[in-house]
Design an enzyme around this catalytic site. Structure first.
Site, PDB file in Angstrom:
ATOM      1  N   GLU A 114       0.848  -1.201   0.000  1.00 53.56           N
ATOM      2  CA  GLU A 114       0.000   0.000   0.000  1.00 53.56           C
ATOM      3  C   GLU A 114       0.877   1.243   0.000  1.00 53.56           C
ATOM      4  O   GLU A 114       1.995   1.198   0.488  1.00 53.56           O
ATOM      5  CB  GLU A 114      -0.832   0.068   1.301  1.00 53.56           C
ATOM      6  CG  GLU A 114      -1.770  -1.066   1.514  1.00 53.56           C
ATOM      7  CD  GLU A 114      -2.255  -1.098   2.963  1.00 53.56           C
ATOM      8  OE1 GLU A 114      -2.154  -0.071   3.672  1.00 53.56           O
ATOM      9  OE2 GLU A 114      -2.722  -2.173   3.374  1.00 53.56           O
ATOM     10  N   LYS A 116       2.428   4.543   1.408  1.00 51.77           N
ATOM     11  CA  LYS A 116       2.612   5.089   2.760  1.00 51.77           C
ATOM     12  C   LYS A 116       2.407   6.598   2.648  1.00 51.77           C
ATOM     13  O   LYS A 116       3.302   7.337   2.230  1.00 51.77           O
ATOM     14  CB  LYS A 116       4.003   4.770   3.275  1.00 51.77           C
ATOM     15  CG  LYS A 116       4.217   5.206   4.709  1.00 51.77           C
ATOM     16  CD  LYS A 116       5.541   4.705   5.226  1.00 51.77           C
ATOM     17  CE  LYS A 116       5.803   5.130   6.650  1.00 51.77           C
ATOM     18  NZ  LYS A 116       5.675   6.552   6.883  1.00 51.77           N
ATOM     19  N   ASP A 118       1.958  10.414   3.344  1.00 50.43           N
ATOM     20  CA  ASP A 118       2.612  11.327   4.272  1.00 50.43           C
ATOM     21  C   ASP A 118       1.592  12.347   4.759  1.00 50.43           C
ATOM     22  O   ASP A 118       1.462  13.435   4.225  1.00 50.43           O
ATOM     23  CB  ASP A 118       3.758  12.032   3.535  1.00 50.43           C
ATOM     24  CG  ASP A 118       4.831  12.498   4.489  1.00 50.43           C
ATOM     25  OD1 ASP A 118       4.702  12.228   5.703  1.00 50.43           O
ATOM     26  OD2 ASP A 118       5.787  13.134   4.024  1.00 50.43           O
ATOM     27  N   TYR A 231      -6.764   2.206   6.379  1.00 48.12           N
ATOM     28  CA  TYR A 231      -6.045   0.976   6.024  1.00 48.12           C
ATOM     29  C   TYR A 231      -5.976  -0.059   7.133  1.00 48.12           C
ATOM     30  O   TYR A 231      -5.369  -1.110   6.963  1.00 48.12           O
ATOM     31  CB  TYR A 231      -4.618   1.320   5.582  1.00 48.12           C
ATOM     32  CG  TYR A 231      -3.879   2.238   6.547  1.00 48.12           C
ATOM     33  CD1 TYR A 231      -3.776   3.595   6.283  1.00 48.12           C
ATOM     34  CD2 TYR A 231      -3.313   1.747   7.715  1.00 48.12           C
ATOM     35  CE1 TYR A 231      -3.128   4.448   7.152  1.00 48.12           C
ATOM     36  CE2 TYR A 231      -2.656   2.585   8.587  1.00 48.12           C
ATOM     37  CZ  TYR A 231      -2.575   3.932   8.311  1.00 48.12           C
ATOM     38  OH  TYR A 231      -1.933   4.771   9.186  1.00 48.12           O
ATOM     39  N   LYS A 320      10.875   2.751   2.329  1.00 51.69           N
ATOM     40  CA  LYS A 320      10.918   4.206   2.156  1.00 51.69           C
ATOM     41  C   LYS A 320      11.457   4.605   0.779  1.00 51.69           C
ATOM     42  O   LYS A 320      12.419   4.032   0.297  1.00 51.69           O
ATOM     43  CB  LYS A 320      11.812   4.838   3.242  1.00 51.69           C
ATOM     44  CG  LYS A 320      11.278   4.677   4.652  1.00 51.69           C
ATOM     45  CD  LYS A 320      10.048   5.524   4.904  1.00 51.69           C
ATOM     46  CE  LYS A 320      10.390   6.963   5.064  1.00 51.69           C
ATOM     47  NZ  LYS A 320      10.428   7.437   6.427  1.00 51.69           N
ATOM     48  N   CYS A 414      24.187  44.574 -12.325  1.00 56.30           N
ATOM     49  CA  CYS A 414      24.434  43.224 -12.814  1.00 56.30           C
ATOM     50  C   CYS A 414      25.724  42.697 -12.173  1.00 56.30           C
ATOM     51  O   CYS A 414      26.757  43.355 -12.251  1.00 56.30           O
ATOM     52  CB  CYS A 414      24.564  43.230 -14.327  1.00 56.30           C
ATOM     53  SG  CYS A 414      25.192  41.671 -14.978  1.00 56.30           S
ATOM     54  N   CYS A 417      28.584  42.489 -15.080  1.00 57.44           N
ATOM     55  CA  CYS A 417      29.158  43.619 -15.813  1.00 57.44           C
ATOM     56  C   CYS A 417      29.032  44.941 -15.070  1.00 57.44           C
ATOM     57  O   CYS A 417      29.584  45.954 -15.493  1.00 57.44           O
ATOM     58  CB  CYS A 417      28.510  43.748 -17.185  1.00 57.44           C
ATOM     59  SG  CYS A 417      26.805  44.322 -17.128  1.00 57.44           S
ATOM     60  N   CYS A 432      19.599  42.259 -16.852  1.00 61.45           N
ATOM     61  CA  CYS A 432      20.735  43.028 -17.308  1.00 61.45           C
ATOM     62  C   CYS A 432      20.531  43.153 -18.810  1.00 61.45           C
ATOM     63  O   CYS A 432      20.413  42.151 -19.508  1.00 61.45           O
ATOM     64  CB  CYS A 432      22.042  42.286 -17.025  1.00 61.45           C
ATOM     65  SG  CYS A 432      23.426  43.074 -17.860  1.00 61.45           S
ATOM     66  N   CYS A 437      27.462  42.478 -21.867  1.00 65.40           N
ATOM     67  CA  CYS A 437      27.705  41.855 -20.560  1.00 65.40           C
ATOM     68  C   CYS A 437      28.359  40.493 -20.772  1.00 65.40           C
ATOM     69  O   CYS A 437      27.817  39.655 -21.494  1.00 65.40           O
ATOM     70  CB  CYS A 437      26.386  41.707 -19.808  1.00 65.40           C
ATOM     71  SG  CYS A 437      26.527  40.702 -18.322  1.00 65.40           S
TER      72      CYS A 437
HETATM   73  S1  IVH Z   1       0.410   0.639   8.742  1.00 64.70           S
HETATM   74  C1  IVH Z   1       0.532  -1.779  12.246  1.00 64.70           C
HETATM   75  N1  IVH Z   1      -0.223   1.620   6.418  1.00 64.70           N
HETATM   76  O1  IVH Z   1       3.066   5.595   8.405  1.00 64.70           O
HETATM   77  C2  IVH Z   1       0.139  -0.726  11.339  1.00 64.70           C
HETATM   78  N2  IVH Z   1       0.799   3.059   7.988  1.00 64.70           N
HETATM   79  O2  IVH Z   1       5.693   4.983  10.278  1.00 64.70           O
HETATM   80  C3  IVH Z   1       1.136   0.340  11.266  1.00 64.70           C
HETATM   81  N3  IVH Z   1       1.072   5.356   7.204  1.00 64.70           N
HETATM   82  O3  IVH Z   1       2.302   6.276  11.675  1.00 64.70           O
HETATM   83  C4  IVH Z   1       0.828   1.358  10.264  1.00 64.70           C
HETATM   84  N4  IVH Z   1       0.158   5.061   5.232  1.00 64.70           N
HETATM   85  O4  IVH Z   1       0.658   7.110  10.025  1.00 64.70           O
HETATM   86  C5  IVH Z   1       0.321   1.871   7.614  1.00 64.70           C
HETATM   87  N5  IVH Z   1      -0.880   2.344   4.330  1.00 64.70           N
HETATM   88  C6  IVH Z   1      -0.348   2.596   5.520  1.00 64.70           C
HETATM   89  C7  IVH Z   1       0.138   3.878   5.877  1.00 64.70           C
HETATM   90  C8  IVH Z   1       0.705   4.069   7.122  1.00 64.70           C
HETATM   91  C9  IVH Z   1       0.721   5.930   6.055  1.00 64.70           C
HETATM   92  C10 IVH Z   1       1.767   6.063   8.298  1.00 64.70           C
HETATM   93  C11 IVH Z   1       1.134   5.863   9.632  1.00 64.70           C
HETATM   94  C12 IVH Z   1       2.241   5.468  10.544  1.00 64.70           C
HETATM   95  C13 IVH Z   1       3.477   5.666   9.737  1.00 64.70           C
HETATM   96  C14 IVH Z   1       4.447   4.535  10.011  1.00 64.70           C
END
Ligand code: IVH
Length: 674
Positions: A114, A116, A118, A231, A320, A414, A417, A432, A437
């Site tokens: 999935e 992640k 932010d 999720y 990551k 400038c 020059c 300029c 120049c």
């Molecule tokens: S799972 C056991 N799934 O990422 C479940 N986390 O460092 C643990 N996050 O604090 C989290 N998308 O806020 C999970 N699809 C996703 C996520 C997700 C974002 C964030 C979440 C968590 C941080 C983990």
């Protein structure tokens, strides 16, 4: 209006919630905004007559609660865990090897991948299907009660299942977890609006989302384009829930929660990693900021059995992406002179790694940007490097200031020059405009010799650089006084090559005036306008004396361009270049036209005919003028070159006199044609 019953009301409420879901969760509305508003208004009308019917899952109850003065603390029913990180496939594989040793079922495990997101981790509580409470993650054990703020997010269902027809059983108590965020497009739109309103813009979507949810006025949260994706089921009572991550996602989706459509399930880790890596490359395609992908063991019983290390469950790992944004210190601000003489400020940074590359320089866009963001030398700044885009400074981290930071003042001269810089109305950039120049010289010459300008072949950038480095060329005019001996001393030049170049330069002396004007690189003067200027002024010396008012008589020349032209010709450095060009034999006359017969006598001239001519009919005179490259129009303006006057003229003669338009007779016209 008919009286509504309680069941009418409940039906309408469910209907509005359903359309809200279609719009904010599925992103697929089936009615117009207008129709939606009508339904909502009808709901409000009924509620006004029956306040006792109103329940917390009414769509009218999203933003309402008065601002509090602090958030209550909430203990989560289970620990809200975080994730261990993996940086790259080797890390992910060693995680797999580690957990395999703990439980050999892992060998055959499936994985769900999935995004992640932010954003801000939030925890949502539902009792008997009703959204009753929402919290931040806090320290994982205790979070803050931000229910009123979360209620304003339209993607959060106030009641589950959202769809009336769904008979899905819902546990009497269900706690789910998701990530609240602002999508990139909405974030940019928000900043654009703030900028237009003259207000401060936000640094990035994540901080804005977090800030919008962790402030005390729900109305403000409601005004932010927040959404979320869920999720995880954190906890449930009084009902059964799925036992695999894949099914959890499907179940949450069926209940009406927003769930990512990027998730996929895989039979082995390698294919899960391969999928993750495709998103690393394609992360710009996601609608939101993602700092990686989460790889989760699909079997939740197995995942739970694996236990934790600290706060991190062993059953999942955050793969990551290399960071796009980092903070570093702004050591100084430099100013570069670019292609068209534009001055561009750039950040000189404490070197920092972003996404595997050490970054020391980043663009600061323009001087207005520095002022608007109040970026000071010595600041900690947030720097972004994503995809192929040049690294750029997003803004200062104001909280990290020590007080020793220095405000930056844009240069008035400038840096290359030393000539005074110019600002053009309606543009943010400073320029300029000195053609000599040195910082611009290479580019200037490149432009001068280019195909659309003087079209001189054999002058590649390497040669231009050599000519400048050896001092042979200090401006474009010097090109025309080069001789064979000088060229032969340059690297890579033999007799043939030198002769070819000199031949090309010699030929260019006869180039049309419009090309020479375009070649000068006057701000705002492209090929088309150069053609107009050439036709109207006839030679460079006349053009150089034209006033802004005269220039504005030409179609397409507004006050800004007129001023830019006058300014260019007023500069002693540029005057000198013109003098040198003329002395070298580059002084074409304006009779050029890109399209028609270039040698035609009346090329570029506009005529108005009035009265009866001695020998020519109306059509006859028109044909004569046009066949010689001239143009015939009906009414006199300052742009008219000549009035051809016959017997019994109308008012046109008077007008021509008042506008200082030259007046000729049929003989005069014939003399022009020659
Ligand atoms: S799972 C056991 N799934 O990422 C479940 N986390 O460092 C643990 N996050 O604090 C989290 N998308 O806020 C999970 N699809 C996703 C996520 C997700 C974002 C964030 C979440 C968590 C941080 C983990």
């Amino acid at each position: 209006m008919t009286e509504k019953t309680l069941s009418d009301y409940q039906e309408l409420k469910a209907l509005v919630n359903f359309h809200n879901y279609r719009y904010h969760v599925l992103d697929a509305p089936i009615i117009s905004d207008l129709e939606y508003d009508r339904l909502l208004n009808e709901l409000k009308r009924i509620e006004a007559g029956h306040p006792d019917w109103v329940t917390s899952d009414s769509p009218t109850q999203r933003a309402g609660a008065k601002p509090a003065d602090r958030f209550e603390k909430i203990r989560h029913p289970r620990s809200i865990l975080s994730l261990a990180n993996a940086f790259g496939r080797d890390d992910a594989r060693s995680w797999f090897e580690r957990v395999k040793k703990i439980d050999d079922r892992v060998e055959k495990a499936k994985f769900v991948v999935e995004p992640k997101i932010d954003g801000l981790s939030v925890v949502l509580h539902y009792r008997n299907g009703l959204f009753v409470q929402g919290a931040t993650r806090g320290d994982g054990e205790i979070g803050e009660d931000i229910t009123s703020n979360l209620r304003t997010i339209r993607a959060i269902p106030l009641h589950i299942p959202v769809t009336q027809s769904s008979n899905l059983p819902v546990p009497s108590y269900l706690v789910v977890r998701g990530e609240a965020f602002i999508p990139n497009k909405e974030f940019e739109e928000l900043n654009r609006m703030l900028e237009e309103a003259g207000e401060k813009t936000y640094l990035n979507p994540r901080n804005t989302a977090a800030g919008s949810l962790r402030q005390l006025d729900p109305q403000l949260t409601a005004s932010r384009p927040l959404t979320l994706l869920v999720y995880q089921i954190v906890h449930s009572e009084g009902g059964t829930i799925p036992t695999s991550q894949w099914e959890v996602l499907e179940y949450l989706k069926a209940l009406g929660f927003p769930v990512t459509d990027v998730a996929k399930r895989f039979d082995n880790l390698d294919s899960a990693i391969a999928y993750t890596e495709t998103w690393n490359k394609g992360r710009e395609k996601l609608a939101y900021e993602a700092d990686g992908m989460v790889i989760k063991i699909d079997d939740l019983t197995l995942a739970a059995d694996l236990g934790f290390t600290g706060k991190d469950p062993r059953g999942a790992i955050a793969f990551k992406f290399p960071a796009h944004e980092v903070t570093t210190t702004l050591r100084d601000i430099g100013v570069a002179v670019g292609r068209t003489g534009v001055l561009t400020p750039y950040a000189m940074l404490e070197p920092v790694e972003i996404g595997g590359v050490v970054v020391e320089r980043a663009t600061l866009h323009n001087f207005d940007f520095i002022a608007e963001k109040d970026i000071r030398v010595g600041d900690r700044v947030l720097v972004k490097r994503a995809g192929e885009v040049i690294p750029y400074v997003i803004g200062p981290v104001v909280d990290a200031r020590s007080g020793n930071e220095q405000t930056f003042k844009p240069p008035t001269k400038c840096p290359a020059c030393g000539q005074a810089v110019e600002h053009f109305e309606g543009e943010v950039a400073w320029y300029c405009v000195n053609a000599a120049c040195p910082a611009q010289l290479v580019r200037n010459i490149e432009h001068f010799v280019s195909r659309g300008a003087m079209n001189i072949t054999g002058l590649g950038i390497k040669i231009v650089e050599q000519l400048i480095a050896t001092g042979l060329v200090r401006d474009v005019a010097d090109l025309f006084t080069l001789n064979k001996d000088q060229l032969l001393e340059l690297e890579g030049f033999a007799v043939k090559k030198a002769e070819n170049l000199l031949g090309a330069l010699n030929q260019a002396k006869a180039q049309d005036l419009n090309r020479l004007i375009a070649a000068l690189g006057i701000h705002g003067v492209g090929e088309v306008m150069a053609g107009d200027l050439s036709r109207n002024f006839g030679d460079l010396s006349t053009l150089s004396k034209a006033s802004a008012e005269e220039l504005q008589q030409i179609e397409g020349v507004g006050p800004n361009i007129a001023e830019s032209i006058v300014d260019w010709f007023s500069r002693p450095g540029n005057q000198n270049v013109l003098k040198k060009l003329k002395a070298a034999g580059v002084d074409p006359k304006g009779q050029s036209s890109v399209t028609s017969n270039q040698s035609a006598a009346l090329n570029g001239l506009t005529f108005v005919v009035t009265g009866t001519l001695p020998t020519l009919t109306r059509d006859g005179v028109k044909e004569l003028i046009e066949s010689n490259g001239g143009k015939v129009t009906d009414s006199i303006s300052k742009k008219t070159s000549y009035l051809v006057l016959g017997e019994n003229p109308g008012s046109k003669a008077e007008k021509a006199k008042s506008l200082d338009v030259r007046i000729i007779d049929e003989d005069g016209l014939r003399a022009l044609i020659g």
